[in-house]
Enzyme design. Structure first.
Site, short mmCIF file in Angstrom:
data_model
loop_
_atom_site.label_atom_id
_atom_site.label_comp_id
_atom_site.label_asym_id
_atom_site.label_seq_id
_atom_site.Cartn_x
_atom_site.Cartn_y
_atom_site.Cartn_z
CE LYS A 179 15.54 42.26 -52.78
NZ LYS A 179 15.34 40.93 -52.15
CG HIS A 245 23.96 39.49 -51.28
ND1 HIS A 245 23.29 40.54 -51.88
CD2 HIS A 245 23.10 38.99 -50.36
CE1 HIS A 245 22.07 40.64 -51.36
NE2 HIS A 245 21.94 39.72 -50.43
#
Length: 297
Positions: A179, A245
Protein backbone atom coordinates in the site's frame (compact mmCIF):
# COMPACT_ATOMS: atom_id res chain seq x y z
CA UNK A 1 -3.62 9.99 -19.41
CA UNK A 2 -7.36 9.82 -20.05
CA UNK A 3 -9.91 11.50 -17.79
CA UNK A 4 -11.13 8.07 -16.74
CA UNK A 5 -7.67 7.26 -15.37
CA UNK A 6 -7.37 10.50 -13.40
CA UNK A 7 -8.73 8.82 -10.29
CA UNK A 8 -7.54 11.72 -8.10
CA UNK A 9 -9.73 14.25 -9.95
CA UNK A 10 -13.47 14.79 -9.63
CA UNK A 11 -15.37 15.90 -12.71
CA UNK A 12 -18.80 15.65 -11.07
CA UNK A 13 -20.71 18.69 -12.34
CA UNK A 14 -23.42 18.26 -9.70
CA UNK A 15 -20.95 19.64 -7.15
CA UNK A 16 -20.65 23.43 -6.86
CA UNK A 17 -17.51 24.63 -8.66
CA UNK A 18 -15.81 26.08 -5.59
CA UNK A 19 -16.37 22.90 -3.56
CA UNK A 20 -15.14 20.74 -6.43
CA UNK A 21 -11.95 22.81 -6.69
CA UNK A 22 -11.24 22.25 -2.98
CA UNK A 23 -12.09 18.55 -3.32
CA UNK A 24 -9.60 18.18 -6.18
CA UNK A 25 -6.87 19.93 -4.17
CA UNK A 26 -7.50 17.44 -1.37
CA UNK A 27 -7.47 14.42 -3.72
CA UNK A 28 -4.24 15.62 -5.31
CA UNK A 29 -2.69 15.90 -1.83
CA UNK A 30 -3.58 12.23 -1.22
CA UNK A 31 -1.93 11.25 -4.50
CA UNK A 32 1.22 13.19 -3.59
CA UNK A 33 1.27 11.28 -0.29
CA UNK A 34 1.30 8.04 -2.33
CA UNK A 35 -2.03 6.85 -0.99
CA UNK A 36 -3.31 3.71 -2.72
CA UNK A 37 -5.42 4.16 -5.86
CA UNK A 38 -8.28 2.23 -4.24
CA UNK A 39 -8.17 4.50 -1.17
CA UNK A 40 -8.24 7.72 -3.19
CA UNK A 41 -11.01 6.40 -5.44
CA UNK A 42 -13.12 5.38 -2.44
CA UNK A 43 -12.59 8.75 -0.73
CA UNK A 44 -13.44 10.60 -3.95
CA UNK A 45 -16.73 8.75 -4.36
CA UNK A 46 -17.83 9.32 -0.76
CA UNK A 47 -16.92 13.02 -0.87
CA UNK A 48 -18.59 13.50 -4.25
CA UNK A 49 -21.79 12.12 -2.78
CA UNK A 50 -21.54 14.34 0.28
CA UNK A 51 -20.78 17.53 -1.65
CA UNK A 52 -23.47 16.76 -4.23
CA UNK A 53 -26.16 16.19 -1.60
CA UNK A 54 -25.01 18.85 0.87
CA UNK A 55 -24.56 21.92 -1.32
CA UNK A 56 -23.77 24.34 1.51
CA UNK A 57 -20.45 26.14 0.80
CA UNK A 58 -17.61 24.45 2.68
CA UNK A 59 -16.73 27.58 4.65
CA UNK A 60 -20.35 27.81 5.89
CA UNK A 61 -20.75 24.17 6.92
CA UNK A 62 -21.76 23.49 10.52
CA UNK A 63 -21.73 20.35 12.64
CA UNK A 64 -25.51 20.27 12.36
CA UNK A 65 -25.33 20.25 8.55
CA UNK A 66 -22.91 17.32 8.56
CA UNK A 67 -24.92 15.50 11.22
CA UNK A 68 -28.16 15.79 9.21
CA UNK A 69 -26.46 14.38 6.12
CA UNK A 70 -24.92 11.54 8.13
CA UNK A 71 -28.31 10.63 9.60
CA UNK A 72 -29.76 10.22 6.11
CA UNK A 73 -26.71 8.41 4.75
CA UNK A 74 -26.54 5.97 7.67
CA UNK A 75 -29.99 4.47 7.10
CA UNK A 76 -29.56 0.72 6.44
CA UNK A 77 -25.76 1.10 6.32
CA UNK A 78 -23.38 -1.17 8.21
CA UNK A 79 -21.39 0.43 11.07
CA UNK A 80 -18.13 -0.19 9.16
CA UNK A 81 -19.45 1.78 6.17
CA UNK A 82 -20.51 4.67 8.39
CA UNK A 83 -17.13 4.59 10.12
CA UNK A 84 -15.33 4.75 6.77
CA UNK A 85 -17.41 7.74 5.70
CA UNK A 86 -16.67 9.47 9.02
CA UNK A 87 -12.94 8.86 8.50
CA UNK A 88 -13.20 10.26 4.96
CA UNK A 89 -15.03 13.39 6.08
CA UNK A 90 -12.64 13.90 9.01
CA UNK A 91 -9.62 13.69 6.71
CA UNK A 92 -11.18 16.09 4.19
CA UNK A 93 -12.25 18.64 6.81
CA UNK A 94 -8.81 18.48 8.47
CA UNK A 95 -7.34 19.40 5.09
CA UNK A 96 -9.85 22.25 4.75
CA UNK A 97 -8.92 23.59 8.20
CA UNK A 98 -5.22 23.38 7.45
CA UNK A 99 -5.68 25.19 4.13
CA UNK A 100 -8.02 27.74 5.81
CA UNK A 101 -11.07 26.85 3.75
CA UNK A 102 -12.84 26.35 7.10
CA UNK A 103 -12.47 28.09 10.43
CA UNK A 104 -13.96 25.57 12.85
CA UNK A 105 -14.03 21.80 13.34
CA UNK A 106 -17.38 20.29 12.34
CA UNK A 107 -16.78 16.62 13.19
CA UNK A 108 -17.62 15.14 16.60
CA UNK A 109 -15.89 12.09 18.11
CA UNK A 110 -19.17 10.91 19.64
CA UNK A 111 -20.53 10.21 16.14
CA UNK A 112 -18.24 7.21 15.73
CA UNK A 113 -20.37 4.02 15.65
CA UNK A 114 -19.64 0.96 17.74
CA UNK A 115 -18.20 -1.71 15.50
CA UNK A 116 -18.29 -5.37 16.57
CA UNK A 117 -14.74 -6.69 16.73
CA UNK A 118 -14.91 -9.73 14.50
CA UNK A 119 -12.02 -12.17 14.39
CA UNK A 120 -10.17 -12.57 11.08
CA UNK A 121 -11.49 -15.36 8.85
CA UNK A 122 -8.76 -17.96 8.49
CA UNK A 123 -8.42 -21.68 7.79
CA UNK A 124 -8.06 -23.92 10.81
CA UNK A 125 -5.48 -26.68 10.80
CA UNK A 126 -7.73 -29.29 9.14
CA UNK A 127 -9.03 -26.87 6.47
CA UNK A 128 -5.48 -25.69 5.76
CA UNK A 129 -4.24 -29.26 5.29
CA UNK A 130 -7.26 -30.11 3.13
CA UNK A 131 -6.80 -27.10 0.84
CA UNK A 132 -3.10 -27.96 0.42
CA UNK A 133 -4.09 -31.49 -0.60
CA UNK A 134 -6.54 -30.01 -3.12
CA UNK A 135 -3.70 -27.83 -4.42
CA UNK A 136 -1.79 -30.95 -5.47
CA UNK A 137 -4.49 -31.54 -8.09
CA UNK A 138 -4.25 -28.03 -9.54
CA UNK A 139 -2.24 -26.75 -12.49
CA UNK A 140 1.33 -25.84 -11.57
CA UNK A 141 0.53 -22.13 -11.89
CA UNK A 142 -2.44 -22.32 -9.53
CA UNK A 143 -0.49 -24.47 -7.09
CA UNK A 144 2.39 -21.96 -7.15
CA UNK A 145 -0.04 -19.08 -6.63
CA UNK A 146 -1.81 -20.71 -3.69
CA UNK A 147 1.41 -21.74 -1.94
CA UNK A 148 2.87 -18.26 -2.47
CA UNK A 149 -0.17 -16.61 -0.83
CA UNK A 150 -0.09 -19.06 2.08
CA UNK A 151 3.67 -18.74 2.58
CA UNK A 152 4.00 -14.94 2.36
CA UNK A 153 0.67 -13.50 3.50
CA UNK A 154 0.80 -11.12 0.53
CA UNK A 155 -2.18 -9.05 -0.51
CA UNK A 156 -3.85 -10.06 -3.77
CA UNK A 157 -2.61 -6.86 -5.48
CA UNK A 158 0.96 -7.58 -4.35
CA UNK A 159 0.86 -11.07 -5.86
CA UNK A 160 -0.71 -9.78 -9.07
CA UNK A 161 1.90 -7.01 -9.53
CA UNK A 162 4.85 -9.34 -8.95
CA UNK A 163 7.38 -9.63 -11.79
CA UNK A 164 9.92 -12.43 -12.34
CA UNK A 165 12.81 -10.11 -11.44
CA UNK A 166 11.19 -9.46 -8.05
CA UNK A 167 11.53 -13.09 -6.93
CA UNK A 168 14.76 -14.72 -5.77
CA UNK A 169 13.94 -18.42 -5.59
CA UNK A 170 17.38 -19.40 -4.27
CA UNK A 171 17.16 -16.99 -1.34
CA UNK A 172 13.39 -17.64 -1.01
CA UNK A 173 12.53 -13.96 -0.95
CA UNK A 174 10.35 -11.66 -3.01
CA UNK A 175 10.24 -7.88 -3.29
CA UNK A 176 6.63 -6.71 -3.25
CA UNK A 177 5.05 -3.29 -3.58
CA UNK A 178 2.47 -2.75 -0.86
CA UNK A 179 0.00 0.00 0.00
CA UNK A 180 1.16 3.49 -0.83
CA UNK A 181 3.91 2.13 -3.09
CA UNK A 182 5.91 0.93 -0.07
CA UNK A 183 8.38 -1.83 -0.99
CA UNK A 184 9.17 -4.69 1.38
CA UNK A 185 10.80 -8.11 1.24
CA UNK A 186 8.80 -11.22 2.09
CA UNK A 187 10.00 -14.77 2.61
CA UNK A 188 8.57 -18.09 1.51
CA UNK A 189 9.03 -21.75 2.36
CA UNK A 190 11.20 -24.33 0.60
CA UNK A 191 8.05 -26.14 -0.55
CA UNK A 192 6.81 -22.91 -2.12
CA UNK A 193 10.19 -22.27 -3.76
CA UNK A 194 10.20 -25.69 -5.42
CA UNK A 195 6.74 -25.15 -6.94
CA UNK A 196 7.56 -21.58 -8.04
CA UNK A 197 10.66 -22.94 -9.81
CA UNK A 198 8.61 -25.71 -11.43
CA UNK A 199 6.10 -23.12 -12.66
CA UNK A 200 8.80 -20.93 -14.22
CA UNK A 201 10.23 -23.94 -16.04
CA UNK A 202 6.96 -24.16 -18.01
CA UNK A 203 7.55 -20.72 -19.54
CA UNK A 204 9.99 -18.72 -21.62
CA UNK A 205 10.86 -16.08 -19.06
CA UNK A 206 12.00 -12.47 -19.29
CA UNK A 207 12.88 -10.71 -15.99
CA UNK A 208 10.34 -7.93 -16.58
CA UNK A 209 7.48 -10.35 -17.30
CA UNK A 210 4.66 -10.77 -14.76
CA UNK A 211 5.37 -13.69 -12.45
CA UNK A 212 1.80 -15.02 -12.51
CA UNK A 213 0.30 -14.99 -15.99
CA UNK A 214 -3.08 -15.93 -17.44
CA UNK A 215 -3.63 -18.29 -20.37
CA UNK A 216 -3.26 -15.39 -22.81
CA UNK A 217 0.26 -14.62 -21.62
CA UNK A 218 -0.83 -11.48 -19.75
CA UNK A 219 -0.58 -10.53 -16.08
CA UNK A 220 -2.97 -12.48 -13.84
CA UNK A 221 -5.09 -9.71 -12.35
CA UNK A 222 -6.76 -9.56 -8.94
CA UNK A 223 -10.07 -10.84 -10.31
CA UNK A 224 -8.34 -13.83 -11.88
CA UNK A 225 -6.60 -14.69 -8.60
CA UNK A 226 -9.89 -14.39 -6.72
CA UNK A 227 -11.56 -16.76 -9.18
CA UNK A 228 -8.80 -19.36 -8.73
CA UNK A 229 -9.28 -19.34 -4.97
CA UNK A 230 -13.06 -19.32 -5.20
CA UNK A 231 -12.96 -22.54 -7.25
CA UNK A 232 -10.53 -24.12 -4.78
CA UNK A 233 -12.86 -23.21 -1.90
CA UNK A 234 -15.82 -24.81 -3.65
CA UNK A 235 -13.79 -27.92 -4.44
CA UNK A 236 -12.65 -28.14 -0.81
CA UNK A 237 -16.23 -27.70 0.53
CA UNK A 238 -15.10 -24.93 2.86
CA UNK A 239 -17.69 -23.48 5.24
CA UNK A 240 -16.62 -19.94 4.34
CA UNK A 241 -15.87 -18.25 1.05
CA UNK A 242 -12.21 -18.69 0.13
CA UNK A 243 -10.46 -15.56 -1.07
CA UNK A 244 -6.90 -14.14 -0.97
CA UNK A 245 -7.40 -12.38 2.37
CA UNK A 246 -8.24 -15.73 3.99
CA UNK A 247 -4.75 -16.87 2.91
CA UNK A 248 -3.32 -13.70 4.44
CA UNK A 249 -5.14 -14.28 7.73
CA UNK A 250 -4.15 -17.95 7.71
CA UNK A 251 -0.50 -16.96 7.25
CA UNK A 252 -0.70 -14.63 10.27
CA UNK A 253 -2.42 -17.14 12.56
CA UNK A 254 0.02 -19.88 11.55
CA UNK A 255 2.97 -17.58 12.27
CA UNK A 256 1.52 -16.66 15.65
CA UNK A 257 0.88 -20.32 16.48
CA UNK A 258 4.52 -21.11 15.69
CA UNK A 259 5.67 -18.49 18.19
CA UNK A 260 6.47 -15.53 15.91
CA UNK A 261 6.16 -12.16 17.64
CA UNK A 262 3.71 -9.54 16.42
CA UNK A 263 6.36 -7.13 15.13
CA UNK A 264 7.86 -9.82 12.88
CA UNK A 265 4.39 -10.70 11.55
CA UNK A 266 3.62 -7.01 10.99
CA UNK A 267 6.85 -6.55 9.01
CA UNK A 268 6.15 -9.58 6.83
CA UNK A 269 2.57 -8.44 6.15
CA UNK A 270 3.40 -4.79 5.53
CA UNK A 271 1.38 -3.46 8.47
CA UNK A 272 2.49 0.08 9.34
CA UNK A 273 0.46 0.10 12.56
CA UNK A 274 1.13 -2.75 15.00
CA UNK A 275 -2.47 -2.43 16.23
CA UNK A 276 -3.59 -3.84 12.87
CA UNK A 277 -1.58 -6.99 13.61
CA UNK A 278 -2.74 -7.26 17.22
CA UNK A 279 -6.16 -8.49 16.09
CA UNK A 280 -4.57 -11.92 15.52
CA UNK A 281 -3.63 -12.08 19.19
CA UNK A 282 -7.36 -11.98 20.00
CA UNK A 283 -7.95 -15.46 18.58
CA UNK A 284 -9.13 -17.61 21.52
CA UNK A 285 -6.22 -18.83 23.62
CA UNK A 286 -7.32 -22.46 23.69
CA UNK A 287 -7.68 -22.49 19.93
CA UNK A 288 -4.17 -21.12 19.55
CA UNK A 289 -2.76 -23.66 22.02
CA UNK A 290 -4.43 -26.51 20.15
CA UNK A 291 -3.24 -25.16 16.81
CA UNK A 292 0.32 -24.86 18.13
CA UNK A 293 0.24 -28.44 19.46
CA UNK A 294 -1.13 -29.77 16.18
CA UNK A 295 1.52 -28.01 14.12
CA UNK A 296 4.56 -28.31 16.34
CA UNK A 297 3.70 -31.46 18.32
Amino acid sequence: MSVLNRYWESTNESIPNESRTILNEYLLSLKLENKAVATITKYRRFLERFLKECKIPIEELSSEDVRKWLDKFSVDKKPKTVDLVLATLSSFFSFCLKEEYMETTVMKKRWKPKIPKALPKYLDEHEYAHVKRIAEQLSVRNRALLLFLFATGCRVSEASNLNIEDVNINKRTAEVTGKGGKIRHVHFSEECALVLKEYLQTRNNEPTEPFFMNKFGQRLLKGGIQQVLKKVGIKANLRQSFHPHVCRHTFATNMLARGADLQFIADEMGHFDLNTTRIYARIPTEDMKLKYQNIMG
